[in-house]
Design an enzyme around this catalytic site. Sequence first.
Site, PDB file in Angstrom:
ATOM      1  N   ASN A   1       6.505  36.055   8.079  1.00 37.56           N
ATOM      2  CA  ASN A   1       7.895  36.403   6.018  1.00 37.56           C
ATOM      3  C   ASN A   1       6.556  35.849   5.627  1.00 37.56           C
ATOM      4  O   ASN A   1       6.647  35.539   4.823  1.00 37.56           O
ATOM      5  CB  ASN A   1       8.922  35.744   6.494  1.00 37.56           C
ATOM      6  CG  ASN A   1       9.708  35.971   5.110  1.00 37.56           C
ATOM      7  OD1 ASN A   1       9.825  36.800   4.615  1.00 37.56           O
ATOM      8  ND2 ASN A   1      10.563  34.954   5.325  1.00 37.56           N
TER       9      ASN A   1
ATOM     10  N   HIS B   1      17.931  35.536   6.528  1.00 39.58           N
ATOM     11  CA  HIS B   1      17.086  34.749   5.605  1.00 39.58           C
ATOM     12  C   HIS B   1      18.003  33.420   4.806  1.00 39.58           C
ATOM     13  O   HIS B   1      18.565  34.133   4.008  1.00 39.58           O
ATOM     14  CB  HIS B   1      16.348  34.726   5.192  1.00 39.58           C
ATOM     15  CG  HIS B   1      15.012  34.168   5.058  1.00 39.58           C
ATOM     16  ND1 HIS B   1      15.211  33.280   4.184  1.00 39.58           N
ATOM     17  CD2 HIS B   1      14.086  33.528   6.216  1.00 39.58           C
ATOM     18  CE1 HIS B   1      13.524  32.208   4.591  1.00 39.58           C
ATOM     19  NE2 HIS B   1      13.323  32.760   5.263  1.00 39.58           N
TER      20      HIS B   1
ATOM     21  N   GLU C   1      16.698  28.066  10.735  1.00 39.34           N
ATOM     22  CA  GLU C   1      15.094  27.546  10.372  1.00 39.34           C
ATOM     23  C   GLU C   1      15.699  26.622   8.760  1.00 39.34           C
ATOM     24  O   GLU C   1      16.961  27.039   8.243  1.00 39.34           O
ATOM     25  CB  GLU C   1      15.008  28.518   8.959  1.00 39.34           C
ATOM     26  CG  GLU C   1      13.885  29.393   9.458  1.00 39.34           C
ATOM     27  CD  GLU C   1      13.413  30.720   8.506  1.00 39.34           C
ATOM     28  OE1 GLU C   1      12.227  30.378   9.327  1.00 39.34           O
ATOM     29  OE2 GLU C   1      13.897  31.066   8.009  1.00 39.34           O
TER      30      GLU C   1
ATOM     31  N   GLY D   1       9.635  25.384   3.023  1.00 39.32           N
ATOM     32  CA  GLY D   1       8.689  25.787   1.810  1.00 39.32           C
ATOM     33  C   GLY D   1       7.393  24.179   1.601  1.00 39.32           C
ATOM     34  O   GLY D   1       7.750  24.186   0.933  1.00 39.32           O
TER      35      GLY D   1
ATOM     36  N   SER E   1       7.895  25.515   7.099  1.00 36.49           N
ATOM     37  CA  SER E   1       7.174  24.304   7.392  1.00 36.49           C
ATOM     38  C   SER E   1       6.371  24.360   8.286  1.00 36.49           C
ATOM     39  O   SER E   1       5.836  23.134   8.732  1.00 36.49           O
ATOM     40  CB  SER E   1       7.255  22.945   6.492  1.00 36.49           C
ATOM     41  OG  SER E   1       7.818  22.676   5.199  1.00 36.49           O
TER      42      SER E   1
ATOM     43  N   GLY F   1       6.570  31.349   6.996  1.00 34.21           N
ATOM     44  CA  GLY F   1       6.631  31.685   5.811  1.00 34.21           C
ATOM     45  C   GLY F   1       4.928  31.779   5.202  1.00 34.21           C
ATOM     46  O   GLY F   1       3.891  32.190   5.192  1.00 34.21           O
TER      47      GLY F   1
HETATM   48  P1  13P Z   1       7.570  28.368   5.086  1.00 36.08           P
HETATM   49  O1  13P Z   1       7.241  28.514   5.985  1.00 36.08           O
HETATM   50  O2  13P Z   1       6.938  28.711   3.666  1.00 36.08           O
HETATM   51  O3  13P Z   1       8.659  26.679   4.905  1.00 36.08           O
HETATM   52  O4  13P Z   1       8.894  29.470   5.261  1.00 36.08           O
HETATM   53  C1  13P Z   1       9.711  29.400   6.158  1.00 36.08           C
HETATM   54  C2  13P Z   1      10.493  30.518   5.907  1.00 36.08           C
HETATM   55  O5  13P Z   1      11.363  30.856   5.500  1.00 36.08           O
HETATM   56  C3  13P Z   1       9.776  31.290   6.607  1.00 36.08           C
HETATM   57  O6  13P Z   1      11.322  32.752   7.053  1.00 36.08           O
END
Ligand code: 13P
Length: 251
Positions: free
Chosen positions: A10, A97, A165, A171, A213, A234
């Site tokens: 993503n 999301h 998630e 993040g 993460s 992400g």
């Molecule tokens: P991160 O991998 O940056 O934590 O994001 C996860 C996410 O929201 C994917 O859709």
Amino acid sequence: MARKRLVVGNWKSYIESPSEAHALALALRRKARALPGVEVWLAPPYPLLPAVAEVLESSPIKVGAQALSASPGGKHTGEVSANMLKQVGAQFALVGHSERRAQGEGDEQVRAQLLQALQAKLTAVLCVGEHERLQDGSHFSFIERQLVVALDALPPKAKVIVAYEPVWAIGKSAEEAMQPQDLEQMAIFIRKTLVETLDRSAGLKIPILYGGSVESANTHALLIGGGVNGFLVGHASVEAEPFLEIIKACK
Ligand code: 13P
């Protein structure tokens, strides 16, 4: 849907230029053939989607959208309909999301988006996740509600994937992500909810992904210990090498 491991990147709004999107898609296309056994999907931002779909046209990597409208085309300024996405090469769409829910999208709207995706023959990647883990376990009923409202009474053959998630784990870094044993517990709960909400065999077949993460450092442990079928990635998906490391760890 076969239980091949699936890694979805993503790109969120990290990638802003067509040239950057083109270069990343090309780098992944070159390497993808060397990584059999793992399916790779990418969700670029809307304006970059057609160009990325073109680069990946004859490759096994699928392209989809990060969001979509809850309505069909019509008088909806700024909305992007499922049919539009389909026609520019999307094969799936993320729905619900947490970064969209934070803008005010509620469970009913997420369900409407999911139905729009399905009618356009896009696979719907339904994202669910609690804001915090609570001592009394009420985060389980929070996830159950998100799943049931979105999926209740869907036809058994509906093409749906669930991406769990937890908002608190998004993040950050691998060290702060969910622990495999906690993920396993939640994956079992999600599977049970799917079986109860849908037809039993449909509920058993839906792939469950984890996002929050995921980096190369925790991929293997989460895959083996977490009981999931793959990942929604992400920040670690927007550069070729870190993303390829995650894909390799899923082989
Ligand atoms: P991160 O991998 O940056 O934590 O994001 C996860 C996410 O929201 C994917 O859709």
